[in-house]
Enzyme design. Structure first.
Site, PDB file in Angstrom:
ATOM      1  N   LYS A 123       0.822  -1.221   0.000  1.00 18.19           N
ATOM      2  CA  LYS A 123       0.000   0.000   0.000  1.00 18.19           C
ATOM      3  C   LYS A 123       0.851   1.264   0.000  1.00 18.19           C
ATOM      4  O   LYS A 123       0.454   2.263  -0.588  1.00 18.19           O
ATOM      5  CB  LYS A 123      -0.958   0.004   1.193  1.00 18.19           C
ATOM      6  CG  LYS A 123      -2.109  -0.968   1.013  1.00 18.19           C
ATOM      7  CD  LYS A 123      -3.292  -0.607   1.885  1.00 18.19           C
ATOM      8  CE  LYS A 123      -4.500  -1.458   1.513  1.00 18.19           C
ATOM      9  NZ  LYS A 123      -5.624  -1.279   2.413  1.00 18.19           N
ATOM     10  N   LYS A 206      -5.227  -9.711  -5.996  1.00 22.38           N
ATOM     11  CA  LYS A 206      -6.384  -9.951  -5.131  1.00 22.38           C
ATOM     12  C   LYS A 206      -7.582  -9.098  -5.568  1.00 22.38           C
ATOM     13  O   LYS A 206      -7.393  -7.935  -5.949  1.00 22.38           O
ATOM     14  CB  LYS A 206      -5.963  -9.564  -3.701  1.00 22.38           C
ATOM     15  CG  LYS A 206      -6.925  -9.888  -2.629  1.00 22.38           C
ATOM     16  CD  LYS A 206      -6.434  -9.366  -1.281  1.00 22.38           C
ATOM     17  CE  LYS A 206      -6.803  -7.913  -1.069  1.00 22.38           C
ATOM     18  NZ  LYS A 206      -7.003  -7.524   0.329  1.00 22.38           N
ATOM     19  N   LYS A 209     -11.633  -3.898  -2.957  1.00 24.78           N
ATOM     20  CA  LYS A 209     -12.623  -2.832  -3.126  1.00 24.78           C
ATOM     21  C   LYS A 209     -11.997  -1.544  -3.617  1.00 24.78           C
ATOM     22  O   LYS A 209     -12.683  -0.688  -4.160  1.00 24.78           O
ATOM     23  CB  LYS A 209     -13.445  -2.622  -1.851  1.00 24.78           C
ATOM     24  CG  LYS A 209     -12.691  -2.506  -0.553  1.00 24.78           C
ATOM     25  CD  LYS A 209     -13.676  -2.223   0.587  1.00 24.78           C
ATOM     26  CE  LYS A 209     -13.680  -3.263   1.686  1.00 24.78           C
ATOM     27  NZ  LYS A 209     -12.427  -3.347   2.448  1.00 24.78           N
TER      28      LYS A 209
HETATM   29  N1  AQP Z   1      -9.953 -10.990  -2.377  1.00 24.61           N
HETATM   30  C1  AQP Z   1     -10.186 -11.490  -1.187  1.00 24.61           C
HETATM   31  N2  AQP Z   1     -10.330 -12.826  -1.006  1.00 24.61           N
HETATM   32  C2  AQP Z   1     -10.596 -13.341   0.222  1.00 24.61           C
HETATM   33  N3  AQP Z   1     -10.730 -12.577   1.328  1.00 24.61           N
HETATM   34  C3  AQP Z   1     -10.599 -11.246   1.190  1.00 24.61           C
HETATM   35  N4  AQP Z   1     -10.680 -10.242   2.063  1.00 24.61           N
HETATM   36  C4  AQP Z   1     -10.470  -9.065   1.431  1.00 24.61           C
HETATM   37  N5  AQP Z   1     -10.264  -9.289   0.124  1.00 24.61           N
HETATM   38  C5  AQP Z   1     -10.323 -10.640  -0.057  1.00 24.61           C
HETATM   39  C6  AQP Z   1     -10.938 -10.417   3.491  1.00 24.61           C
HETATM   40  O1  AQP Z   1     -11.965  -9.510   3.853  1.00 24.61           O
HETATM   41  C7  AQP Z   1     -11.745  -9.084   5.193  1.00 24.61           C
HETATM   42  C8  AQP Z   1     -11.844  -7.603   5.275  1.00 24.61           C
HETATM   43  O2  AQP Z   1     -10.830  -6.995   4.495  1.00 24.61           O
HETATM   44  P1  AQP Z   1     -10.556  -5.452   4.706  1.00 24.61           P
HETATM   45  O3  AQP Z   1     -11.682  -4.677   4.195  1.00 24.61           O
HETATM   46  O4  AQP Z   1     -10.261  -5.166   6.104  1.00 24.61           O
HETATM   47  O5  AQP Z   1      -9.246  -5.152   3.951  1.00 24.61           O
HETATM   48  P2  AQP Z   1      -8.528  -5.767   2.739  1.00 24.61           P
HETATM   49  O6  AQP Z   1      -8.115  -7.157   3.025  1.00 24.61           O
HETATM   50  O7  AQP Z   1      -7.427  -4.822   2.412  1.00 24.61           O
HETATM   51  O8  AQP Z   1      -9.686  -5.765   1.633  1.00 24.61           O
HETATM   52  P3  AQP Z   1      -9.755  -4.945   0.332  1.00 24.61           P
HETATM   53  O9  AQP Z   1     -11.072  -5.234  -0.302  1.00 24.61           O
HETATM   54  O10 AQP Z   1      -8.543  -5.199  -0.509  1.00 24.61           O
HETATM   55  O11 AQP Z   1      -9.760  -3.454   0.869  1.00 24.61           O
HETATM   56  P4  AQP Z   1      -8.877  -2.246   0.426  1.00 24.61           P
HETATM   57  O12 AQP Z   1      -9.003  -2.214  -1.059  1.00 24.61           O
HETATM   58  O13 AQP Z   1      -9.469  -1.047   1.100  1.00 24.61           O
HETATM   59  O14 AQP Z   1      -7.485  -2.530   0.887  1.00 24.61           O
HETATM   60  C9  AQP Z   1     -10.381  -9.619   5.622  1.00 24.61           C
HETATM   61  O15 AQP Z   1     -10.581 -10.760   6.425  1.00 24.61           O
HETATM   62  C10 AQP Z   1      -9.738  -9.999   4.329  1.00 24.61           C
HETATM   63  O16 AQP Z   1      -8.833 -11.075   4.494  1.00 24.61           O
END
Ligand code: AQP
Length: 343
Positions: A123, A206, A209
């Site tokens: 990030k 991955k 969002k």
């Molecule tokens: N692609 C994924 N596959 C499986 N699990 C996922 N999680 C996120 N993306 C995937 C799981 O969702 C939970 C919450 O995640 P988060 O919102 O705290 O942060 P993140 O992992 O950084 O998710 P994003 O969607 O990628 O958010 P941004 O884009 O804001 O960084 C966690 O349990 C995560 O493992």
């Protein structure tokens, strides 16, 4: 968790997990995290689930968008099956004990530990000097989120494994430094066919969002047409589906779609392939779309209904925050005593 609850007898079996309101909920969040949160509710654990808005602001968030996304995420939790009477559901910033314990953990965790975190490296990228201090300290706050409840189990997607190991390291170092066994060594729960859902446009990334491409992800608010169109356009390779999982090696996009199907259908990858082996993607993709719409549409319509009543959502979160504080406050108080803080 069909094997039943296993935990150290010293600690109440308690589940904590959170999701950042940093955008709309994705299929990755749902399959990797939310679906498991629901499965762990009412089966012998106290369950505590959170909108981690303090984590979200480690990168810039527009205040109006953050407010909307926090309520939408709460709606997503409830629509997916989290019952606010069975689970504690609240917004992280409303329980000050998270930030208070995080400060103690900032003083326990080491700079070197934080520098090794792949999420920090991903990030912050090449611009580390300009990244927020909060983004660097993110894993210490995450450890506090978990340990301020003495949570014993944390369901997460694969990407959070490293942060959970760091939570265990912080608990271990705290216990060692202060000659106590006050904090539990939390167990990660990373299970199911879709612990790492990948982008629909690039099987090496991955699903996220915050990916600038909306076509890379299925949002939990997408309607049936949008879901079908994204799956139709999802990247694949020219071969058909194999009959065994071994045939998906080195085929990340194909593997991703099969994993998504298996997780949505509550089937193993092997059983999906034994049914679907030999089909071309032109046949498999419509079946996947149909299944995704069947499983996700009831959730998205319920989210839309709940979003009509933001006051109701706020009331649920306020009540949840009160219940969360009742558990967190005595644990923080005891932590302060152990550290030698006079109150
Ligand atoms: N692609 C994924 N596959 C499986 N699990 C996922 N999680 C996120 N993306 C995937 C799981 O969702 C939970 C919450 O995640 P988060 O919102 O705290 O942060 P993140 O992992 O950084 O998710 P994003 O969607 O990628 O958010 P941004 O884009 O804001 O960084 C966690 O349990 C995560 O493992």
């Amino acid at each position: 968790m069909s094997e039943g609850v296993q935990t150290s007898p010293a600690f109440t079996p308690r589940v904590f997990s959170g999701i950042q309101p940093s955008g709309g909920l994705t299929l990755g969040n749902y399959l990797g995290a939310m679906k498991r949160f629901v499965e762990m509710q009412g089966v012998g654990y106290e369950t505590i689930y959170c909108m981690v808005d303090m984590h979200a602001i480690t990168v810039w968030q527009d205040p109006d968008a953050l407010r909307r996304q926090t309520r939408e995420l709460a709606a997503g939790y409830i629509a997916s099956g989290i019952d606010p009477d069975k689970s504690i559901l609240f917004n992280q910033s409303q329980v000050a004990e998270h930030a208070q314990l995080a400060w103690i953990f900032n003083c326990v965790a080491r700079m070197g530990w934080m520098k090794r975190m792949t999420q920090w490296k991903d990030k912050a990228g090449k611009n580390q000097e300009n990244a927020s201090l909060g983004l660097f300290a993110y894993p210490a706050l995450m450890a506090a989120d978990i340990l301020v409840y003495h949570a014993t189990h944390v369901p997460v997607g694969e990407d959070q494994k490293q942060h959970l190991e760091l939570t265990r390291d912080i608990a271990t170092k705290f216990n060692h430094d202060f000659k106590t066994d006050f904090f539990p060594i939390t167990e990660p729960v990373i299970e199911g066919a879709a612990t790492r859902v990948m982008s629909l446009r690039d099987g090496s990334k991955k699903m996220s969002k915050s990916d600038p491409s909306d076509a890379s992800r299925i949002n939990m608010t997408d309607d049936a047409d949008a879901i079908a169109q994204k799956i139709r356009k999802a990247k694949t390779d020219p071969d058909g589906l194999p009959s065994e999982a071994k045939g998906l090696e080195d085929r990340p996009e194909a593997r991703n779609l099969v994993n998504i199907y298996a997780a949505l259908a509550d089937q193993s990858v092997e059983s999906v392939l034994s049914e679907m082996g030999g089909k071309q993607f032109s046949e498999f993709k419509p079946l996947l779309s149909e299944l995704a719409v069947e499983k996700l549409s009831p959730i998205s319509s319920e989210m839309a209904r709940l979003m009509q009543s933001p006051d109701e959502i706020d009331a649920i979160l306020a009540k949840g925050a009160g219940r969360a504080r009742e558990i967190a406050a005595p644990i923080l108080k005891k932590t302060y005593e152990i550290v030698g803080m006079v109150g």
